[in-house]
Design a protein around this motif. Structure first.
Motif, short mmCIF file in Angstrom:
data_model
loop_
_atom_site.label_atom_id
_atom_site.label_comp_id
_atom_site.label_asym_id
_atom_site.label_seq_id
_atom_site.Cartn_x
_atom_site.Cartn_y
_atom_site.Cartn_z
N LEU A 235 76.90 -44.26 -31.55
CA LEU A 235 75.53 -44.28 -31.02
C LEU A 235 75.51 -44.75 -29.57
CD1 LEU A 235 73.65 -45.79 -34.10
CD2 LEU A 235 73.41 -43.46 -33.21
N PHE A 236 76.26 -45.83 -29.31
CA PHE A 236 76.25 -46.40 -27.95
C PHE A 236 76.82 -45.42 -26.93
CE2 PHE A 236 78.20 -48.71 -24.46
CZ PHE A 236 77.17 -49.54 -24.05
N TRP A 237 77.94 -44.81 -27.25
CA TRP A 237 78.58 -43.93 -26.26
C TRP A 237 77.91 -42.56 -26.18
CZ3 TRP A 237 80.88 -46.04 -22.54
CH2 TRP A 237 81.60 -47.21 -22.72
N PHE A 238 77.15 -42.19 -27.23
CA PHE A 238 76.40 -40.94 -27.14
C PHE A 238 75.39 -41.02 -26.00
CE2 PHE A 238 72.94 -37.99 -28.12
CZ PHE A 238 73.66 -36.82 -28.29
N TYR A 239 74.87 -42.24 -25.75
CA TYR A 239 74.04 -42.44 -24.55
C TYR A 239 74.88 -42.80 -23.34
CZ TYR A 239 71.42 -44.87 -20.97
OH TYR A 239 70.93 -45.27 -19.75
N SER A 240 75.82 -43.73 -23.52
CA SER A 240 76.44 -44.36 -22.36
C SER A 240 77.42 -43.47 -21.62
CB SER A 240 77.14 -45.66 -22.77
OG SER A 240 76.17 -46.60 -23.18
N HIS A 241 77.97 -42.43 -22.30
CA HIS A 241 78.77 -41.52 -21.46
C HIS A 241 77.88 -40.61 -20.63
CE1 HIS A 241 82.55 -40.10 -19.95
NE2 HIS A 241 81.91 -38.96 -19.79
N PRO A 242 76.83 -39.99 -21.19
CA PRO A 242 75.87 -39.30 -20.30
C PRO A 242 75.30 -40.21 -19.22
CG PRO A 242 75.48 -38.65 -22.57
CD PRO A 242 76.53 -39.75 -22.61
N ALA A 243 75.17 -41.51 -19.52
CA ALA A 243 74.66 -42.45 -18.50
C ALA A 243 75.56 -42.50 -17.27
CB ALA A 243 74.51 -43.85 -19.10
N VAL A 244 76.85 -42.25 -17.46
CA VAL A 244 77.75 -42.15 -16.30
C VAL A 244 77.26 -41.05 -15.37
CG1 VAL A 244 80.10 -41.55 -15.57
CG2 VAL A 244 79.75 -43.08 -17.51
N TYR A 245 76.77 -39.96 -15.96
CA TYR A 245 76.28 -38.84 -15.14
C TYR A 245 74.89 -39.12 -14.57
CZ TYR A 245 80.33 -36.80 -17.32
OH TYR A 245 81.62 -36.58 -17.73
N ILE A 246 74.12 -40.02 -15.25
CA ILE A 246 72.86 -40.49 -14.63
C ILE A 246 73.20 -41.19 -13.32
CG2 ILE A 246 70.92 -42.10 -14.85
CD1 ILE A 246 70.90 -41.56 -17.84
N MET A 247 74.33 -41.87 -13.29
CA MET A 247 74.73 -42.61 -12.10
C MET A 247 75.37 -41.70 -11.05
SD MET A 247 76.42 -45.97 -13.94
CE MET A 247 76.37 -45.93 -15.72
N ILE A 248 76.14 -40.69 -11.48
CA ILE A 248 76.94 -39.93 -10.52
C ILE A 248 76.29 -38.63 -10.08
CG2 ILE A 248 78.40 -38.51 -12.04
CD1 ILE A 248 79.64 -40.69 -9.10
N LEU A 249 75.46 -38.00 -10.91
CA LEU A 249 74.83 -36.73 -10.51
C LEU A 249 73.92 -36.89 -9.29
CD1 LEU A 249 73.91 -34.80 -13.80
CD2 LEU A 249 75.15 -33.87 -11.83
N PRO A 250 73.05 -37.91 -9.25
CA PRO A 250 72.25 -38.08 -8.02
C PRO A 250 73.13 -38.32 -6.80
CG PRO A 250 71.33 -39.37 -9.81
CD PRO A 250 72.67 -38.89 -10.27
N ALA A 251 74.24 -39.03 -7.01
CA ALA A 251 75.18 -39.26 -5.90
C ALA A 251 75.72 -37.93 -5.38
CB ALA A 251 76.32 -40.17 -6.36
N MET A 252 76.04 -37.04 -6.30
CA MET A 252 76.53 -35.71 -5.88
C MET A 252 75.44 -34.95 -5.11
SD MET A 252 78.45 -34.70 -9.42
CE MET A 252 80.20 -35.02 -9.65
N GLY A 253 74.18 -35.12 -5.51
CA GLY A 253 73.09 -34.50 -4.77
C GLY A 253 73.01 -35.01 -3.35
N VAL A 254 73.21 -36.31 -3.17
CA VAL A 254 73.21 -36.89 -1.82
C VAL A 254 74.33 -36.29 -0.99
CG1 VAL A 254 73.61 -39.02 -0.50
CG2 VAL A 254 72.13 -39.07 -2.52
N ILE A 255 75.52 -36.20 -1.57
CA ILE A 255 76.69 -35.70 -0.83
C ILE A 255 76.47 -34.26 -0.38
CG2 ILE A 255 79.17 -35.25 -0.93
CD1 ILE A 255 78.30 -38.25 -0.79
N SER A 256 75.83 -33.44 -1.22
CA SER A 256 75.54 -32.06 -0.82
C SER A 256 74.68 -32.03 0.45
CB SER A 256 74.82 -31.32 -1.95
OG SER A 256 75.67 -31.14 -3.06
N GLU A 257 73.68 -32.92 0.52
CA GLU A 257 72.83 -32.98 1.72
C GLU A 257 73.63 -33.42 2.95
OE1 GLU A 257 69.59 -31.91 1.53
OE2 GLU A 257 70.18 -31.48 -0.54
N LEU A 258 74.47 -34.44 2.76
CA LEU A 258 75.22 -34.99 3.91
C LEU A 258 76.24 -33.97 4.43
CD1 LEU A 258 75.97 -38.67 2.75
CD2 LEU A 258 73.96 -37.77 3.89
N VAL A 259 76.98 -33.35 3.52
CA VAL A 259 78.02 -32.40 3.93
C VAL A 259 77.40 -31.23 4.69
CG1 VAL A 259 79.66 -30.70 3.05
CG2 VAL A 259 79.72 -33.03 2.18
N SER A 260 76.30 -30.71 4.19
CA SER A 260 75.65 -29.59 4.85
C SER A 260 75.12 -29.98 6.23
CB SER A 260 74.51 -29.06 3.98
OG SER A 260 73.81 -28.04 4.65
#
Length: 529
Positions: A235-260
């Motif tokens: 139960l914990f990791w069913f949320y907490s592994h997707p939570a890693v992507y809650i943390m990293i996906l927005p970061a990837m969005g920022v990097i797309s803006e900066l690189v461009s």
């Protein structure tokens, strides 16, 4: 934006920009609190004997460091600050779809944080940030439930933010802002919001079950009562592994803006980068079992989760390759935000590749619960998410405040953070491979050299984090006045004043071109760095 003044105008504001700034102040406090716990951990590990704090205090330190940094800094960091401030502007909207709900989400984070702070001041919690059962439900005599309530309440903040973003993107885009004209920052937040809305309730239910088990002994997780402790891990990791992507996906969005922006080119393979965000959001829900390779999980389930863990690396790799292709033959400016983008790409790549190590059944058995896992996680979260967060803060700071920061100091801090980070966490890969278990405050003397290197790096890293704090505050009064578009960027947020007016735009913009079309901003370019 500055139409009204005073504390009341801030505490009752429905302006998404002000709420973003309230989040910024809140998570900054939590960041330095979590950093203080990390500093004490590293000082303790300077010597093998464990002569700074007792084992009980050490357990509380690493637990509170994890709880504060993950639930009260990393998860809300980019979405709640930069996302709140800029997502409506990027799609040409006046605000988010539900301004009152947006304010409520901030209050929920604060209330959750106060519960966690109360638990810390009252004596702390010693279960680790994962709250594994049956220790957390039957044996720990620390403030487990108060901390869990704090996380539970903060989870609703995350759900409401995600809900608000999804509905805003669907219903409030400016005329001409089609799905495939949206900035990749918006795509990343849209994918993140799906995880927040679908995944966070699972964590809430799990916390409720821990509460019931701890107080009513109903036998869900405790094997002595007929329960199954591995059920909690699922139960914990069913949320907490997707939570890693809650943390990293927005970061990837920022990097797309900066690189461009700083390569003066449209992002290579825009459609692939956009859909890779959605692919990560979907696949992220299918890989939680790689946290249970050494539990009672069957070998066949392990094989499937191992395969899926390799598979989820593909959309992340697509992003890295496409950013690299965007940089190829670009007119690259080495302004501070771009330095953070380079740092992100390098460190996230190391974190991603070592993720493949722990997704491999054979290697994971060897490195589970060692410092190798700590190093891998921090390369993703600190080397990835926080580098991108700082890159985004430097990129959008002139728009948020109307002031420029000192570029020389900013470049120095980026370099110090990069060097300090690698000195802190790279030795931990070696420590873990050699067999140093995590969560131990006493260790064999042969590991001391690597621990000393790690603590030295943490000292450098701490200085690197304090420097931006100082010059950002300094710039609010003394920084040069920022033009509307200091970087010559192409997004809608740069088409309005710095700082933006209350409703973002004097009149609703009409979008006629793609997100990264620089032919429209040639006349606005300003030389930087």
């Amino acid at each position: 934006m500055n139409a009204s003044y005073g504390i009341k105008s801030w505490l009752l504001t429905k302006d998404h920009k002000r709420i973003g700034l309230l989040y910024l102040a809140t998570i900054t406090l939590f960041f330095f609190l979590g950093g203080a716990f990390a500093t004490l951990i590293r000082i303790e590990l300077l010597t093998p004997q464990g002569d700074l704090v007792s084992s009980e205090t050490y357990n509380k330190l690493f637990t509170m460091h994890g709880v504060v940094m993950i639930f009260f800094f990393l998860i809300p960091s980019i979405p709640a600050t930069l996302g709140n401030f800029f997502l409506p502007m990027m799609i040409g909207a006046r605000d988010l779809a539900f301004p009152k709900l947006n304010l409520l989400s901030w209050y929920l984070l604060v209330i959750g944080g106060l519960f966690a702070l109360f638990a810390m001041l009252a004596g702390g919690v010693d279960t680790g940030w994962t709250f594994y059962t049956p220790y957390s439900t039957s044996y720990s005599n620390t403030w487990v439930i108060a901390t869990a309530i704090g996380i539970f309440v903060a989870g609703f903040s995350s759900i409401l933010t995600g809900l608000n973003f999804i509905i805003t993107v669907h219903t409030m885009r400016a005329p001409g802002m089609t799905w495939f004209r949206m900035p990749l920052f918006v795509w990343a937040h849209y994918a993140t919001s799906l995880i927040q809305v679908l995944g966070t309730p699972v964590l809430a239910v799990t916390i409720v079950l821990v509460f019931c088990e701890r107080y009513f002994h109903i036998g869900i997780f405790d094997p002595a009562l007929g329960g199954d402790p591995v059920l909690f891990q699922h139960l914990f990791w069913f949320y907490s592994h997707p939570a890693v992507y809650i943390m990293i996906l927005p970061a990837m969005g920022v990097i797309s803006e900066l690189v461009s922006t700083f390569a003066r080119k449209p992002v290579f393979g825009y459609g692939f980068v956009a859909f890779s965000s959605l692919a990560i959001a979907v696949l992220g829900f299918l890989v939680w079992g790689h946290h249970l390779f050494v539990s009672t999980q069957s070998v066949y389930a392990g094989l499937i989760f191992s395969f899926l863990s390799y598979f989820v690396a593909i959309p992340s790799a697509i992003k890295v390759f496409n950013w690299t292709a965007t940089l190829y033959k670009g007119s690259i400016s080495y302004a501070t935000p771009m330095l953070y983008a380079f740092g992100f790409i390098g460190l996230f790549t190391i974190g991603g590749l070592t993720g493949l190590f722990v997704a491999s059944l054979g290697i994971d058995v060897h490195v589970t619960d060692t410092y190798f896992v700590i190093a891998h996680f921090h390369y993703i979260m600190v080397g990835g998410a926080i580098m991108a967060y700082l890159g985004g803060m430097h990129y959008w700071w002139p728009k948020m405040t109307g002031r420029m920061y000192p570029e020389g100091w900013a470049k120095l801090s980026a370099l110090v953070i990069f060097l300090g980070f690698n000195l802190t966490f790279f030795p931990q890969f070696i420590l873990g491979y050699l067999g140093m278990p995590r969560r131990y405050h006493v260790y064999p003397p042969e590991f001391q050299v690597l621990h000393v290197l790690s603590t030295a790096g943490a000292s450098v890293l701490a200085v690197g984090y304090v420097i931006p704090m100082v010059y950002f505050v300094w710039s609010l009064r003394y920084g040069a006045i920022a033009p509307a578009n200091p970087w010559g960027a192409s997004g809608l947020e740069w088409k309005t004043a710095s700082p933006p007016p209350k409703h973002n735009f004097e009149e609703t913009p009409i979008v006629t071109h793609g997100a990264y079309d620089y032919s429209h901003v040639i006349g606005e370019e300003v030389e930087v760095g």
